[in-house]
Design an enzyme around this catalytic site. Structure first.
Site: not given
Length: 749
Positions: A55, A104
């Site tokens: 990420h 998200h």
């Protein structure tokens, strides 16, 4: 328990460490040891593990993403590009606009409300960190099958989280989309975007420069929520006697964020800030290492000074915590008192936790002992780079050969009518007002267009009417059929949506959602999509200003459809000249712009009527997209059209239904000679739009189209209270509205 200091680490090289539990590979752990010349301390291991996660480090994607820096179109509007918290473009009159889209996804599946809410909070802080006042948010969403029980769990929570956080912040939600597909069943995509406005001179960057300048942590206190969330980790490896098994999903407080926004903007206005970084993924690990590595010196941090709301947190947990509503500012010593006073005024906790040094090390201390001593560049920018193997999947040829041309088509007007009703009532084509009504579109008073318009639009200058528009689009079905052209179709649709409102497309941000990078087929999809997007942006003249990559979106062996979501930002000189979707005036002429081909593969019709996915997606002609955009922008500016709507999912009939229902006016449509009514209504050929032209402007409009070589076919007139496709069927607007608006409330209401 002995504190794991730098000195202790050097003296105990053989101590076992939980590198695997923290998400590091063995060779990555060995590389950390090689960089440090010793084993890492527990705190250093925590920092490297989150900062070298997929990420944060983009370790599987960066070899492909570099194309965005290599294929950069000439564009004088770009002020800040890839590498900062968000891109910034010049929109004229001394104004700059910053915008970005991020994901998200995984947190929103685990805890839908907080996952979605903190997605909004995080993207808004990226905008603040650039020096801008946030003015709007957008939310592209993907869920599993609409009638699946788990979708009924996830969607209401996500929607409530987006609305709850954004509404409390006082930010209008002006765009995005909602798509249902069973491929997203265990992996919903919750992408969040935000726009901010500032003057050119107010741009701020994430760097810590000036030895002796103070590092101030301000905002919410640091807690145990979100620890390791960036690398999808919990913190049970640290100390089971403490509140371990902490949630990997952060908990948001929009009222705290609102105070943080106003506090930060006041500090900017008084020129108190040298550098700034929000605390998002990887928390303090990210903020300190990125600020130090981007600046001209090192940094010393006293971790004991970090305000906590949980006194049991270990130093590793403090460094990994992703507690929300926090920022780090670098402030000159003589301005610290004033900065802290502003924070106190806004009831924002603020603490000096360190200072910029004249060295090149990031040093962090705990109880007077040094627990971190690293070169910040190795943490923030020199993580592993993987050239993952990729290969065109063996099933791709068969998928593309399975063309929609073989599917049974309607043979009569009555069958056409039935399939139109089925299409407009399907979850993807049905009205999303049950969802979007939970968002405030008009707070702040600057919104001039919002869902379900083609693009959201915000006025940014009251005097001149200067405004910006934004659209987000992405069709995972097209990208599954052909990821290169699927990505370009996403770009083209978003570009077209912005132009349909009358705004000139300037630049893009993207959110690239894919399965596991360890699967060569997924990496092929990713590489092709990035290549397609980079090539498309080069041809359209819209540079990539930044974005996000979200990988590992799959359940077991089943990956989501490759889903590149593209946000296009455009500028309009005067929002009073915007073009809405609605057909509002009877007697206006309906023109179809562009060429319609027999292109049904990957279409909404093939999905809704036949549950089919196969063939090749519609052909992409970016030169035609540019021409169409120029016509739409000119026609809007010069008052030649009163409504415009792009043609995409669902084709012409879906666009007609939406424009008619939006304006409360029907339309009589004539099928041109020699044209198959089914193809005319359901084809999803790209590079097309419908417009409503006042009769007084028809000659001027058609002359412009003819002079520039854009096909423009008069197909009907705005009239009555039904859509009447002459010789085929008539559908009253009341019937269409009932079908179009009932689906989503019946599923989720």
């Amino acid at each position: 328990m002995t504190l794991d200091t730098v000195k202790h680490a050097a003296e105990t090289p053989d101590t076992d460490q939980p590198w695997a539990e923290l998400g590091l590979k063995q060779d990555e752990y060995e590389r950390v040891r090689e960089i440090l010349g010793r084993r890492p301390t527990g705190a250093e291991l925590a920092m490297y593990s989150v900062m070298w996660s997929e990420h944060c480090s983009y370790k599987s994607s960066k070899v492909h993403l570099k194309q965005f820096g290599q294929k950069v179109p000439e564009n004088d509007a770009m002020l800040v590009g890839i590498g900062e918290n968000a891109g910034v473009v010049d929109v004229g009159q001394g104004y700059a606009v910053t915008f970005k889209v991020e994901s998200h996804n995984h947190p929103s599946y685990v805890e839908p409300y907080q996952g979605a809410a903190t997605g909004v909070g995080g993207i808004v802080r990226d905008i603040i960190a650039m020096g801008a006042r946030p003015v709007a948010v957008v939310d592209p969403l993907r869920f599993g099958a609409a009638d699946h029980p788990d979708t009924k769990r996830v969607l209401p929570g996500v929607v409530a989280g987006i609305g709850g956080y954004g509404n409390c912040l006082g930010l209008p939600n002006i765009g995005g989309e909602v798509v249902f597909d069973s491929c997203y069943q265990g992996n919903p995509l919750v992408n969040a975007g935000a726009i901010g406005v500032m003057r050119h001179e107010d741009i701020h960057l994430a760097k810590a420069s000036g030895a002796g300048n103070k590092v101030i942590l301000y905002g919410a206190r640091t807690g145990g929520d979100g620890i390791g969330g960036a690398s999808i980790l919990a913190s049970e490896t640290f100390d089971d006697a403490k509140p371990s098994k902490r949630p990997a999903v952060q908990v948001g407080d929009p009222f705290q964020e609102k105070l943080l926004i106003e506090c930060t903007l006041e500090a900017f206005a008084e020129k108190l800030v040298v550098g700034i970084q929000d605390l998002g993924a990887a928390g303090l690990s990210c903020a300190t290492s990125e600020l130090a590595s981007n600046g001209s010196g090192g940094m010393r941090v006293e971790l004991d000074d970090v305000p906590l709301r949980d006194s049991t947190l270990s130093p590793e947990e403090i460094l990994m915590s992703e507690s929300q509503e926090r920022m780090c500012a670098v402030v000159e010593p003589e301005k610290v008192e004033r900065f802290l006073a502003i924070c106190e005024k806004w009831d924002v906790t603020a603490t000096v936790i360190g200072e910029v040094t004249d060295g090149d090390r990031l040093e962090i201390f705990w109880h007077g002992e040094k627990i971190v001593d690293v070169d910040p560049k190795t943490v923030a920018h020199e993580g592993p780079v993987y050239e993952r193997p990729y290969a065109r999947p063996a099933w791709q040829d068969a998928l593309q050969a399975d063309d929609a041309g073989k599917l049974a088509r309607p043979r009569t007007g009555e069958e056409l009518r039935e399939q139109v009703l089925k299409l407009v009532a399907s979850p993807n084509q049905a009205s999303k007002s049950w969802i979007t009504s939970q968002y405030d579109h008009f707070v702040q008073g600057g919104t001039v267009l919002a869902q379900p318009e083609d693009a959201g639009m915000i006025r940014i200058d009251e005097t001149t009417g200067l405004g910006v528009a934004i659209a987000t689009d992405g069709n995972g079905r097209y990208a599954k059929l052909d990821p290169y052209h699927g990505a370009q179709l996403a770009l083209a649709e978003s570009y077209r949506n912005v132009a349909a409102t009358g705004a000139k497309p300037l630049a893009i941000s993207d959110c690239l959602n894919f399965g596991s990078p360890e699967d060569p087929a997924v990496m092929w999809q990713f590489s092709e999509a990035v290549r397609g997007l980079a090539d498309g942006c080069l041809e359209l003249g819209t540079p990539v200003t930044g974005g996000n990559v979200s990988l590992y979106n799959q359940t077991g062996e089943a990956a989501i459809h490759p889903t590149p979501v593209v946000a296009v930002l455009g500028v309009i000189d005067d929002v009073s000249r915007r073009t809405p979707v609605a057909f509002a005036d009877e007697g206006h002429l309906v023109y179809l712009l562009g060429d319609t081909e027999d292109e049904l593969s990957g279409s909404a019709w093939s999905q809704v009527v036949h549950d089919h996915l196969g063939g090749l997606p519609p052909r992409v002609d970016l030169a035609r997209e540019k021409l169409l955009a120029e016509i739409l922008i000119s026609a809007s500016r010069d008052g030649m059209v009163d409504a415009a709507h792009d043609l995409s999912d669902g084709g012409l009939i879906q666009a007609l239904v939406e424009s008619c229902l939006r304006g409360g006016k029907g339309a009589r449509i004539v099928v041109p000679d020699g044209v198959d009514p089914f193809v005319l209504l359901f084809s999803e050929s790209a590079g097309r739009a419908i417009v409503a032209v006042p009769r007084s402007e028809e000659l001027r409009f058609t002359d412009m189209c003819g002079a520039r070589g854009l096909p423009a076919t008069r197909i009907g007139v705005v009239d009555g209270d039904a859509i009447d496709v002459q010789g085929q069927f008539t559908l009253p607007l009341s019937d269409l509205r009932a079908e179009h608006e009932a689906t989503i409330p019946s599923l989720f209401g």
